[in-house]
Design a protein around this motif. Structure first.
Motif, PDB file in Angstrom:
ATOM      1  N   ALA A 133       0.824  -1.210   0.000  1.00  0.00           N
ATOM      2  CA  ALA A 133       0.000   0.000   0.000  1.00  0.00           C
ATOM      3  C   ALA A 133       0.857   1.258   0.000  1.00  0.00           C
ATOM      4  N   GLY A 134       2.013   1.191   0.672  1.00  0.00           N
ATOM      5  CA  GLY A 134       2.876   2.366   0.787  1.00  0.00           C
ATOM      6  C   GLY A 134       3.994   2.417  -0.220  1.00  0.00           C
ATOM      7  N   THR A 176       8.764  -0.685   6.719  1.00  0.00           N
ATOM      8  CA  THR A 176       7.405  -0.560   7.235  1.00  0.00           C
ATOM      9  C   THR A 176       7.079   0.867   7.651  1.00  0.00           C
ATOM     10  N   ILE A 177       7.987   1.557   8.324  1.00  0.00           N
ATOM     11  CA  ILE A 177       7.721   2.928   8.757  1.00  0.00           C
ATOM     12  C   ILE A 177       7.545   3.843   7.546  1.00  0.00           C
ATOM     13  N   GLU A 178       8.408   3.681   6.556  1.00  0.00           N
ATOM     14  CA  GLU A 178       8.273   4.497   5.347  1.00  0.00           C
ATOM     15  C   GLU A 178       6.948   4.204   4.650  1.00  0.00           C
ATOM     16  N   ALA A 179       6.571   2.937   4.615  1.00  0.00           N
ATOM     17  CA  ALA A 179       5.310   2.568   3.959  1.00  0.00           C
ATOM     18  C   ALA A 179       4.117   3.180   4.689  1.00  0.00           C
ATOM     19  N   ALA A 213       3.888   6.778   3.903  1.00  0.00           N
ATOM     20  CA  ALA A 213       3.362   6.999   2.554  1.00  0.00           C
ATOM     21  C   ALA A 213       1.845   6.872   2.546  1.00  0.00           C
ATOM     22  N   VAL A 214       1.328   5.901   3.293  1.00  0.00           N
ATOM     23  CA  VAL A 214      -0.131   5.763   3.408  1.00  0.00           C
ATOM     24  C   VAL A 214      -0.713   6.974   4.126  1.00  0.00           C
ATOM     25  N   ARG A 215      -0.034   7.427   5.195  1.00  0.00           N
ATOM     26  CA  ARG A 215      -0.520   8.593   5.932  1.00  0.00           C
ATOM     27  C   ARG A 215      -0.573   9.838   5.038  1.00  0.00           C
TER      28      ARG A 215
END
Length: 645
Positions: free
Chosen positions: A217-218, A223-226, A229-231
């Motif tokens: 999704a991101g 994981t934090i970067e993803a 990106a979603v945020r």
């Protein structure tokens, strides 16, 4: 408009064929268990079990598997108004297996399947307007037609003030990124999938996924970067599932580590089957989300429901009822292999049974010896007579709920098979008539494998002639047989009715039945149903009912047998029994069929007259029972109004 639904899920709906053997390749599976499946379908059932008013929007085929999904959902309490029948396409199938704690091979049979034909016309604004929330899953964003349907549902949800949620549910091969044999694959990088997801993420108030699902999704494997990106494209609360490490929720900016998110208590349990665990997790999360619970509490619900799922066979069948969840949250983990926690499994079984049998009017014609000794009787004629009994039962039932039959397979096979699917409750005896100690019909087999052939709607009925004064050797013999039978019934997902008639063995008093009932519970037998003889005193009934509810407050209940008593005598016994709510009705045979059987087998009564005679007698007993129940309820209400109870 009145919000008569809590949640609507949209998307995949399939039949899961789960390999029954554990630890082998899917190639080597010898048999399969059939369950409903597909993430939205699982979530609809999972939330219904937790007490939410749920509905599903999907398509199924116009065939047996489609009807199975529709009927099973209805039994789970799911509103199926939005389940459309596709006249051209087949219901999706999934074959799954459990190789070990890390490998779970599965094959999706979804080529042009019914649920992928979901279209905008299938989205009913009236249905959407009824719900507090709409939950979509990622697979139905993978095709232009289904994406349009999902978007329409989300737009209508916004119009009518409903919350929206997305379970990313990323399956690469359902996006065309992996082969048919790679159904187990959970992550393949794809810029086009990321772009497709990011174009819709702003439509949701809650987004849920594993770390890998947020990676897609991101657009990043960090994981934090993803998550960031979603945020950037969504203000939704993000819930990231971390497997054994639980889950974390982020309502605002994404911190530098996952550990800084809000989390809920986790449950250290043995991982047996991860398939469907995310849908169980989501069911619990939706409950907390719609309750406006703090995220730690909502995540506790989710983690607990996920724990149930990973510890059991199947997806939807593994999910807890609300009673079961409440019990587990209070008591905690006693056995990390939850499916081996006997106390928990009994609650799971007893609180997730299907169908409402709060009223039981059962015509019992499972008799064998009593018919075999009649003049003119042959196995063939007895079988034909039992078909007439079924016809009489169906005439009285007339499509209404709360009616049933007891019929055997050895002499009554054609009637037994014909009863399937009629809406009748169907009990099927296994004891060898008159045996003491208890022995079973030969068809059950020395390993009790005969139960493997039974339809799930058949209830195992066993009559045990026992008495508190029996010798230890007699009790041991009863115990050996009935414990094996009970285990075999549960293994085959069959309900269990235990009948005891101590008056045929020795003298009885107000404690006789209660003593026997407690003995059966003590050895681990938890019948779904008890079939008890008429008892002459209220004290005897009260003792028996207390013995049951003290051990199993979730029992189905009791039916009263007839013992060939005349109608007047049964009316007297019904008046006493009907005063106890645990007694749901009767299971009576010879009072209904004895005269017709004697005359028909002797050749002095026609088919039509036999049916009419039994129909009349059965109907009169139903009327007598209902009158007794109504009188008891009226009396109870009067006492309550007078402050005497």
């Amino acid at each position: 408009m009145n919000k008569s639904l809590d949640v609507i899920t949209i998307g995949r709906s399939s039949v899961d064929l789960y390999g029954a053997q554990i630890g082998g390749r899917l190639e080597d599976m010898g048999s399969f268990n059939k369950y409903i499946g597909g993430s939205p379908t699982n979530m609809a059932a999972g939330t219904a079990r937790l007490g939410l008013r749920s509905a599903l929007i999907t398509r199924v085929g116009d065939e047996h598997m489609g009807r199975f999904i529709r009927e099973e959902l209805a039994r789970e309490g799911v509103d199926v108004t939005g389940v459309k029948t596709d006249p051209e396409r087949l219901t999706a199938l999934v074959l799954l297996g459990i190789r070990d704690e890390e490998k779970f091979p599965l094959i999706f049979y979804r080529e042009n399947c019914a649920d992928m034909a979901l279209c905008e016309d299938d989205i009913d604004e009236t249905l959407i307007a009824r719900s507090l929330s709409v939950v979509a899953t990622g697979t139905h964003l993978s095709h232009p037609r289904t994406e349009k349907a999902v978007r329409k549902a989300l737009e209508l949800a916004s119009k009518h003030g409903a919350r929206t949620a997305l379970d990313i549910d990323y399956r690469p091969n359902l996006w065309g990124l992996a082969g048919h044999g790679d159904g187990e694959s959970r992550f393949v990088e794809s810029g086009s999938v990321t772009a497709k997801l990011q174009a819709t993420l702003h439509l949701f108030d809650l987004i849920v996924g594993t770390e890998e699902e947020f990676h897609i999704a991101g657009g990043s494997t960090d994981t934090i970067e993803a998550l960031r990106a979603v945020r950037n494209v969504s203000r939704a609360t993000l819930v990231c599932k971390r497997g054994a490490d639980g889950a974390v929720a982020f309502s605002g900016a994404i911190p530098d580590t996952l550990d800084d998110g809000e989390s809920g208590p986790g449950y250290p349990i043995e991982v047996f089957n991860v398939l469907g665990a995310g849908d169980g997790f989501m069911s619990g999360l939706i409950k907390g989300w719609l309750e406006n619970a703090p995220w730690p509490r909502a995540l506790q619900y989710a983690n607990a429901c996920g724990a149930f799922a990973v510890s059991r066979h199947g997806c939807t069948p593994a999910y807890p009822s609300l009673k079961e969840l409440d019990f587990f949250l209070k008591r905690g983990v006693k056995n990390k292999a939850l499916r081996h926690d006997a106390e928990l499994e009994q609650i799971h079984w007893a609180t997730n049974r299907h169908n409402d049998w709060s009223t039981m009017r059962v015509f019992a014609f499972d008799h064998r010896v009593q018919l075999e000794v009649m003049e003119g009787a042959t196995p063939q004629k007895i079988g034909r007579f039992k078909e007439l009994c079924l016809q009489a039962a169906l005439k009285v039932q007339n499509g209404q709920p709360g009616y049933g039959i007891l019929c055997d397979n050895r002499l009554g096979r054609r009637a037994l098979h014909a009863a399937s699917g009629t809406g009748l409750w169907i009990g099927r005896p296994v004891e060898w008539p008159g045996s003491r100690p208890l022995t079973l019909e030969p068809e059950i087999g020395p390993d009790f494998g005969g139960l493997d052939e039974w339809p799930l709607e058949n209830v195992v009925k066993v009559l045990c002639f026992c008495h508190p004064d029996d010798s230890p050797e007699m009790f041991d013999a009863h115990e050996e047989t009935i414990k094996r039978l009970f285990a075999a019934a549960r293994r085959n997902r069959l309900e269990f009715l235990l009948e005891i008639i101590p008056s045929k063995v020795g003298a009885v008093d107000d404690d006789t039945n209660a003593t026997l009932i407690r003995w059966f519970y003590d050895i681990g037998i938890y019948p779904d149903w008890w079939k008890l003889e008429p008892m002459a005193s209220k004290a005897a009934w009260e003792n028996a009912c207390n013995a049951i509810t003290d051990n199993d407050p979730n029992t189905r209940g009791i039916v009263v047998l007839g013992l060939d008593a005349p109608e007047a005598s049964l009316a007297d016994s019904f008046r006493i029994a009907a005063g106890f709510p645990l007694v749901k009705g009767f299971a009576v045979g010879r009072t209904i069929f004895a005269r017709a059987a004697r005359e028909w087998l002797a050749g002095t009564m026609s088919d039509e007259d036999a049916i009419e005679d039994m129909q009349g007698r059965y109907q009169r007993l139903c009327t007598i029972w209902q009158a007794a129940r109504t009188a008891s309820q009226d009396n109870g209400a009067a006492l309550l109004s007078q402050g005497r109870v």
